[in-house]
Design an enzyme around this catalytic site. Structure first.
Site, PDB file in Angstrom:
ATOM      1  N   LYS A  13       0.200   3.492  -2.943  1.00  0.00           N
ATOM      2  CA  LYS A  13      -0.850   4.168  -2.754  1.00  0.00           C
ATOM      3  C   LYS A  13      -0.690   5.528  -2.848  1.00  0.00           C
ATOM      4  O   LYS A  13      -1.072   6.670  -3.487  1.00  0.00           O
ATOM      5  CB  LYS A  13      -1.965   3.914  -1.819  1.00  0.00           C
TER       6      LYS A  13
ATOM      7  N   TYR B  52      -3.680  -2.509 -10.480  1.00  0.00           N
ATOM      8  CA  TYR B  52      -3.839  -2.265  -8.799  1.00  0.00           C
ATOM      9  C   TYR B  52      -2.673  -3.188  -8.353  1.00  0.00           C
ATOM     10  O   TYR B  52      -1.928  -2.815  -7.413  1.00  0.00           O
ATOM     11  CB  TYR B  52      -5.181  -2.479  -8.402  1.00  0.00           C
TER      12      TYR B  52
ATOM     13  N   TYR C 298      -3.916   3.080   7.818  1.00  0.00           N
ATOM     14  CA  TYR C 298      -5.452   2.548   8.119  1.00  0.00           C
ATOM     15  C   TYR C 298      -6.103   2.960   9.049  1.00  0.00           C
ATOM     16  O   TYR C 298      -5.785   4.020   9.344  1.00  0.00           O
ATOM     17  CB  TYR C 298      -5.139   0.832   8.205  1.00  0.00           C
TER      18      TYR C 298
ATOM     19  N   VAL D 275       1.196  -3.757   3.847  1.00  0.00           N
ATOM     20  CA  VAL D 275       1.120  -5.193   4.690  1.00  0.00           C
ATOM     21  C   VAL D 275       2.400  -5.664   4.113  1.00  0.00           C
ATOM     22  O   VAL D 275       2.509  -6.887   4.849  1.00  0.00           O
ATOM     23  CB  VAL D 275      -0.081  -5.945   4.073  1.00  0.00           C
TER      24      VAL D 275
ATOM     25  N   SER E 208       0.830  -1.192   0.005  1.00  0.00           N
ATOM     26  CA  SER E 208       0.157  -0.057   0.003  1.00  0.00           C
ATOM     27  C   SER E 208       0.757   1.411  -0.099  1.00  0.00           C
ATOM     28  O   SER E 208       0.254   2.452  -0.240  1.00  0.00           O
ATOM     29  CB  SER E 208      -1.037  -0.043   1.160  1.00  0.00           C
TER      30      SER E 208
HETATM   31  O1  DON Z   1      -4.866  -4.783  -1.648  1.00  0.00           O
HETATM   32  C1  DON Z   1      -4.471  -5.274  -0.613  1.00  0.00           C
HETATM   33  O2  DON Z   1      -4.986  -5.665   0.065  1.00  0.00           O
HETATM   34  C2  DON Z   1      -2.719  -5.204  -0.777  1.00  0.00           C
HETATM   35  N1  DON Z   1      -2.341  -5.183  -2.016  1.00  0.00           N
HETATM   36  C3  DON Z   1      -2.344  -4.002  -0.157  1.00  0.00           C
HETATM   37  C4  DON Z   1      -2.830  -3.745   1.266  1.00  0.00           C
HETATM   38  C5  DON Z   1      -2.133  -2.961   2.202  1.00  0.00           C
HETATM   39  O3  DON Z   1      -0.869  -2.879   1.988  1.00  0.00           O
HETATM   40  C6  DON Z   1      -2.879  -2.159   3.224  1.00  0.00           C
HETATM   41  N2  DON Z   1      -3.687  -1.162   2.492  1.00  0.00           N
HETATM   42  N3  DON Z   1      -4.035   0.023   2.679  1.00  0.00           N
END
Ligand code: DON
Length: 304
Positions: free
Chosen positions: A66, A188, A240, A258, A63
């Site tokens: 993002k 994505y 988060y 994550v 993430s």
């Molecule tokens: O889409 C997902 O769940 C992971 N590719 C990324 C999740 C993550 O790192 C936290 N997201 N905001």
């Protein structure tokens, strides 16, 4: 400030917690990473690098991507972007579906999965191969040519992305995705699967610490006002549903993933990145959060 000695002290202090927490397992490839890694880097605006532990070992940025797809989507859309994605903390897990129905398919912010799917959709409209455009953008910001996305991690996530698919179809039903859902999900997952190390990430975030100008090239990428706004979003939404607690403990704009990375910045001074794959329940790196908390406590370098 002797950042090198400080990083060594933080690494030493954190030894007992490194390896604690749980590695993300809902993306099968990520479950294979050892929780015992720890790396941390500080890159100052003049390019000076301080690094300890696994700071040069590449990891899945997840993430943290993002943040950078937001910068790119903002370059494409300007303020019109905010008609398609909000700017409020969600207070819900990053992959929650519940708010989307109440809020007519407009995600709360760009840093939850639904918000980043909208960003990916914008990049699909703008670029023939959006993942290549994002990788190229990261190379420019980090001044490093070797950055790539890991195809195995991307495939592993894409094969299991049922919840993100549900969110994407749901937003499409509200007209907030314009491209075919499978294409948006492909992009994505590839953005999330970009591999970088702490040093390169800390260098890449300097564009925000330097109020919109890439320090090593002198290129203005965004206005000082836009850099302020994106940094504010990191503070309120970047970690988060733990963003409040993280701001309370650390007091810096940050974006986590994550894969166990957390990327933070001290405005006007430096980028800071930490990686340790063991996560606490909301999905932030356990040792990483503590390392950043210790960093601001020992240095007094927070925005407050
Ligand atoms: O889409 C997902 O769940 C992971 N590719 C990324 C999740 C993550 O790192 C936290 N997201 N905001």
């Amino acid at each position: 400030m002797d950042y090198q000695a400080l990083l060594e002290q933080i690494q030493h202090q954190l030894q007992p917690v490194i390896g604690q927490g749980r590695v993300a397992s809902y993306i099968p490839e990520l479950a294979k990473v050892s929780p015992h890694h720890f790396g941390m880097a500080v890159v100052e605006l003049d390019g000076t690098v301080h690094a300890v532990g696994d700071a040069r070992v590449p990891f899945s940025i997840q993430s943290i991507s993002k943040l950078f797809t937001l910068l790119m989507a903002f370059q494409c859309e300007g303020d019109a972007l905010w008609q398609r994605v909000g700017r409020e903390p969600s207070g819900n897990p990053f992959n929650s579906l519940v708010q989307l129905e109440h809020e007519s398919g407009i995600p709360r912010n760009p840093f939850i999965n639904a918000g980043a799917l909208v960003l990916a959709d914008i990049l699909c409209t703008r670029f023939a191969v959006p993942e290549n455009a994002v990788v190229e953008f990261m190379r420019r910001l980090a001044g490093e040519k070797d950055i790539q996305y890991d195809r195995r991690v991307a495939r592993s996530e894409r094969d299991t992305a049922h919840r993100n698919a549900a969110m994407a179809y749901f937003m499409r039903s509200f007209g907030n995705l314009r491209n075919p859902v499978p294409q948006v999900l492909d992009a994505y997952c590839r953005h999330c699967a970009i591999e970088m190390n702490c040093v390169d990430l800390a260098r890449a975030v300097l564009v925000l610490a330097n109020r919109g100008v890439v320090p090593h090239s002198g290129e203005r990428l965004l206005s000082a006002s836009a850099a302020k706004r994106v940094s504010a979003l990191m503070l309120t939404c970047g970690t988060y549903d733990a963003a409040g607690d993280f701001a309370f403990r650390v007091g810096l704009p940050a974006k986590s993933g994550v894969g166990g990375g957390i990327l933070a910045l001290v405005p006007g001074e430096c980028g800071v990145c930490v990686w340790s794959p063991g996560l606490e329940p909301s999905g932030n790196s356990l040792a990483g959060s503590l390392a950043l908390e210790t960093f601001t406590t020992l240095t007094g370098r927070s925005i407050f």
